[in-house]
Design a protein around this motif. Structure first.
Motif, short mmCIF file in Angstrom:
data_model
loop_
_atom_site.label_atom_id
_atom_site.label_comp_id
_atom_site.label_asym_id
_atom_site.label_seq_id
_atom_site.Cartn_x
_atom_site.Cartn_y
_atom_site.Cartn_z
N PHE A 153 0.37 2.22 17.63
CA PHE A 153 -0.55 3.20 17.06
C PHE A 153 -0.78 2.97 15.57
N ARG A 157 0.84 -1.22 0.00
CA ARG A 157 0.00 0.00 0.00
C ARG A 157 0.86 1.26 0.00
N ARG A 158 1.83 1.31 0.90
CA ARG A 158 2.64 2.54 1.00
C ARG A 158 3.47 2.72 -0.26
N THR A 207 -1.07 9.51 25.13
CA THR A 207 -2.52 9.72 25.32
C THR A 207 -3.22 8.66 26.21
N GLY A 259 -0.88 13.17 9.35
CA GLY A 259 -1.12 12.99 7.91
C GLY A 259 -2.20 13.94 7.44
N ASP A 260 -2.82 13.60 6.30
CA ASP A 260 -3.78 14.53 5.70
C ASP A 260 -5.00 14.79 6.60
N TRP A 261 -5.51 13.75 7.23
CA TRP A 261 -6.73 13.94 8.04
C TRP A 261 -6.39 14.60 9.38
N SER A 262 -5.39 14.05 10.09
CA SER A 262 -5.10 14.56 11.43
C SER A 262 -4.58 16.00 11.40
N THR A 286 -6.85 13.17 22.08
CA THR A 286 -5.77 14.11 21.79
C THR A 286 -5.06 13.61 20.53
N VAL A 322 -2.63 -0.82 10.80
CA VAL A 322 -2.67 -1.24 9.39
C VAL A 322 -1.45 -0.72 8.65
N LYS A 366 -2.47 14.10 17.24
CA LYS A 366 -1.27 14.79 16.73
C LYS A 366 -1.36 14.94 15.21
N GLU A 376 -13.50 6.69 9.40
CA GLU A 376 -13.19 6.68 10.84
C GLU A 376 -11.70 6.47 11.09
N HIS A 377 -11.23 7.00 12.23
CA HIS A 377 -9.83 6.86 12.63
C HIS A 377 -9.78 6.43 14.09
N PRO A 378 -8.80 5.56 14.45
CA PRO A 378 -8.73 5.12 15.85
C PRO A 378 -7.94 6.10 16.73
N SER A 395 -6.90 6.82 21.09
CA SER A 395 -6.99 6.46 22.50
C SER A 395 -7.72 7.56 23.25
N TYR A 420 -4.99 5.70 2.91
CA TYR A 420 -5.68 4.71 3.73
C TYR A 420 -7.14 4.51 3.30
C1 LIG Z 1 -5.32 1.93 18.77
C2 LIG Z 1 -4.84 3.24 18.20
C3 LIG Z 1 -4.86 4.36 19.00
C4 LIG Z 1 -4.39 5.58 18.50
N1 LIG Z 1 -4.44 6.68 19.30
C5 LIG Z 1 -3.97 7.85 18.85
C6 LIG Z 1 -4.01 9.03 19.67
O1 LIG Z 1 -4.48 8.99 20.81
N2 LIG Z 1 -3.52 10.18 19.14
C7 LIG Z 1 -3.01 10.25 17.87
O2 LIG Z 1 -2.59 11.34 17.45
N3 LIG Z 1 -2.96 9.15 17.08
C8 LIG Z 1 -3.43 7.97 17.52
N4 LIG Z 1 -3.41 6.87 16.70
C9 LIG Z 1 -2.88 7.01 15.34
C10 LIG Z 1 -3.95 7.61 14.43
O3 LIG Z 1 -5.04 6.75 14.28
C11 LIG Z 1 -3.35 7.89 13.06
O4 LIG Z 1 -2.25 8.74 13.24
C12 LIG Z 1 -4.34 8.61 12.21
O5 LIG Z 1 -5.42 7.75 11.89
C13 LIG Z 1 -3.60 9.05 10.95
O6 LIG Z 1 -4.53 9.52 10.02
P1 LIG Z 1 -4.11 10.55 8.85
O7 LIG Z 1 -5.09 10.32 7.76
O8 LIG Z 1 -3.97 11.90 9.38
O9 LIG Z 1 -2.68 10.13 8.45
P2 LIG Z 1 -2.15 9.42 7.14
O10 LIG Z 1 -0.79 9.93 6.82
O11 LIG Z 1 -3.16 9.44 6.06
O12 LIG Z 1 -2.00 7.96 7.68
C14 LIG Z 1 -0.86 7.59 8.38
C15 LIG Z 1 -1.03 6.13 8.74
O13 LIG Z 1 -2.01 6.05 9.78
C16 LIG Z 1 -2.82 4.90 9.57
N5 LIG Z 1 -4.21 5.33 9.34
C17 LIG Z 1 -4.65 6.36 8.60
N6 LIG Z 1 -5.97 6.44 8.63
C18 LIG Z 1 -6.38 5.42 9.41
C19 LIG Z 1 -7.65 4.95 9.80
N7 LIG Z 1 -8.76 5.55 9.39
N8 LIG Z 1 -7.71 3.86 10.60
C20 LIG Z 1 -6.61 3.21 10.97
N9 LIG Z 1 -5.37 3.62 10.64
C21 LIG Z 1 -5.26 4.70 9.86
C22 LIG Z 1 -2.32 4.21 8.33
O14 LIG Z 1 -1.38 3.21 8.70
C23 LIG Z 1 -1.61 5.30 7.60
O15 LIG Z 1 -0.61 4.82 6.76
C24 LIG Z 1 -3.89 5.66 17.17
C25 LIG Z 1 -3.86 4.53 16.38
C26 LIG Z 1 -4.32 3.33 16.88
C27 LIG Z 1 -4.28 2.12 16.01
#
Ligand SMILES: Cc1cc2nc3c(=O)[nH]c(=O)nc-3n(C[C@H](O)[C@H](O)[C@H](O)COP(=O)(O)OP(=O)(O)OC[C@H]3O[C@@H](n4cnc5c(N)ncnc54)[C@H](O)[C@@H]3O)c2cc1C
Length: 442
Positions: A439, A140-141, A325, A281-284, A276, A442, A278, A258-260, A262, A147
């Motif tokens: 964290f 994927r990467r 977190t 990536g694009d969504w956060s 909380t 996937v 950080k 949806e995004h996971p 804590s 994602y």
């Molecule tokens: C159990 C768990 C708890 C987490 N708790 C926190 C927290 O408290 N604070 C925090 O800042 N981050 C936390 N994260 C990480 C957070 O979920 C990812 O950083 C966020 O989803 C990234 O999304 P993005 O689109 O901004 O980043 P992108 O750059 O688009 O994605 C970065 C990577 O994050 C993962 N990701 C992206 N979207 C999703 C999604 N919808 N579901 C699952 N994984 C995804 C993929 O591996 C992706 O390659 C946690 C992750 C997990 C698994």
């Protein structure tokens, strides 16, 4: 102790259920009279195909996030299993046509994609969908696939692979030619399709009936923002400190957005949940722009990363960056419960400025029996504390005397989790007392 024993028994129970369900298609084969002229290799290849299909069908059940199934292991372990077992299923499914072709080379003639949708072509399409699904997940990467589109394609390819395989078995007919075989086959298909309908339709519709609202967006150190999320018209959720939720904000839970995260708030505060997040990536990166009042949906709580699930006389928490977190959620809960058990926190951060919750950790030291060791990658001038990474030597310098009886909770990026787990191992901490929350699932 009682909790651990119950969890182990539950864990073994679900493994046995899994094995029984994977083997169920093989029983379909065995029921009824044997037809002469079908040699060992043909039946063996079909058995492998059936076992692979059983595993693939059950993948839908594994991703339903049913608490009873995930609780004994932790959802990250279930997802890890989901990933790894796909490789086993792929090998078994590929072995099916390969053995058939080696055993009966004449079958090669049937591999004509232009001959219309015969049972062989349908089977091949199913295998193709599975191969594509695995390739997209592994690379994927490398393919620079974001994602969200990956997740959509993943779901579609998985459904195609299983449905086409079921059509293939139905067209072959031989293995569903008696009423008992048909009944068993229908039950299995209902379980697989039912799981899919549950994840994609029933669960999202249920979430729609329990909306939340973003009440506040609070900027935090370390390019993070805390979303304070309140239930809207219902009582909200109860959770164990350290657990996580899947958050959908600003769209409906039907759209796979949806995004996971804590839960960073105390489990003792009813109603609001704090997450909380950080910028990563694009969504956060857009979380700080979310407006108070925006509609949100929370699916959860999930996870076994909680001090409530591992009762001990003392704890050691190890956080890397935003991995703080769930740990701050556990510390806040301990403070609300006036829990005076000793806790040591190792907090790995790039620098002191970006250490999220730094001020609050200072306050918590007064409310708890808490000792904090900061480990900074890029410390400022005059910093007298620890620097670099959390190593066995660093831990040996600080760990308390009762280190071998404490439970350890590690949260952060995967390389940090692995390094710290190895370090604790070297220091003789029993493996079953070390719990981690990666964290990236996937
Ligand atoms: C159990 C768990 C708890 C987490 N708790 C926190 C927290 O408290 N604070 C925090 O800042 N981050 C936390 N994260 C990480 C957070 O979920 C990812 O950083 C966020 O989803 C990234 O999304 P993005 O689109 O901004 O980043 P992108 O750059 O688009 O994605 C970065 C990577 O994050 C993962 N990701 C992206 N979207 C999703 C999604 N919808 N579901 C699952 N994984 C995804 C993929 O591996 C992706 O390659 C946690 C992750 C997990 C698994």
């Amino acid at each position: 102790m009682e909790v651990t024993v119950r969890r182990t028994i539950n864990g073994i129970f679900w493994i046995l259920v899994y094995l029984a369900l994977v083997m169920a298609p093989l029983f379909v084969m065995l029921i009824g009279p044997e037809r002469p002229g079908r040699g060992f290799w043909r039946e063996f290849s079909v058995a492998l195909g059936f076992a692979g299909l059983g595993m693939m069908g059950l993948q839908f059940l594994l991703t339903t996030r049913f608490q009873t199934i995930t609780a004994p292991y932790g959802i990250d372990v279930v997802y890890h299993f989901h990933r790894q077992i796909t490789f086993v299923a792929l090998v078994l499914i590929l072995a099916h046509p390969v053995i058939l072709l080696v055993e009966t080379p004449g079958m090669l003639r049937m591999l004509n994609p232009f001959a219309g949708l015969n049972l062989v072509n349908i089977g091949l399409l199913s295998v193709l969908a599975l191969v594509l699904l695995v390739a997209l997940s592994v690379w994927r990467r490398g393919f620079r696939l974001r994602y969200e589109p990956w997740r959509l394609t993943h779901g579609l390819l998985a459904t195609a692979a299983v449905v086409l395989a079921m059509v293939h078995v139905t067209m072959v007919g031989y293995y569903i030619n008696t009423p008992d075989k048909r009944t068993l086959w229908i039950i299995m298909a209902a379980l697989w399709i039912g799981s899919l309908v549950y994840i994609r339709i029933i669960k999202p519709l249920y979430l729609l009936t329990r909306p939340y609202k973003v009440a506040e967006v609070i900027p935090e150190r370390g390019e993070a923002s805390t979303l304070v999320i309140r239930p809207d018209g219902h009582r909200g959720m109860t959770f164990k400190p350290g657990q996580f939720v899947w958050l959908t904000v600003g769209s409906l839970p039907l759209f796979l957005s949806e995004h996971p995260f804590s839960i960073s708030s105390s489990a003792m505060k009813n109603g609001a949940v704090e997450l909380t997040i950080k910028k990563l990536g694009d969504w956060s990166s857009r979380v700080s722009e979310i407006q108070p009042g925006t509609r949100a949906y929370l699916d959860g709580p999930y996870g076994a990363f909680s001090l409530d699930m591992e009762v001990a006389d003392g704890y050691v928490f190890l956080a890397g960056g935003v991995g703080i977190t769930p740990i701050v959620g556990m510390l806040r809960t301990m403070a609300d419960r006036q829990d005076r058990r000793p806790v040591q926190l190792y907090y790995g951060s790039k620098d002191f400025e970006s250490a999220t919750f730094r001020e609050e950790l200072d306050e918590l030291k007064h409310k708890l029996n808490l000792d904090v060791v900061y480990v900074l990658e890029e410390p400022h001038e005059g910093w007298e504390g620890e620097r670099g990474y959390i190593t066995p030597e660093l831990l040996a310098r600080h760990l308390p005397e009762d280190r071998l009886t404490r439970h350890y909770f590690i949260c952060g990026p995967v390389p940090m989790l692995n390094a710290v787990t190895r370090a604790l191992n070297l220091l003789g901490v029993p493996q079953e007392q070390v719990h981690s929350e990666p964290f990236n699932m996937v």
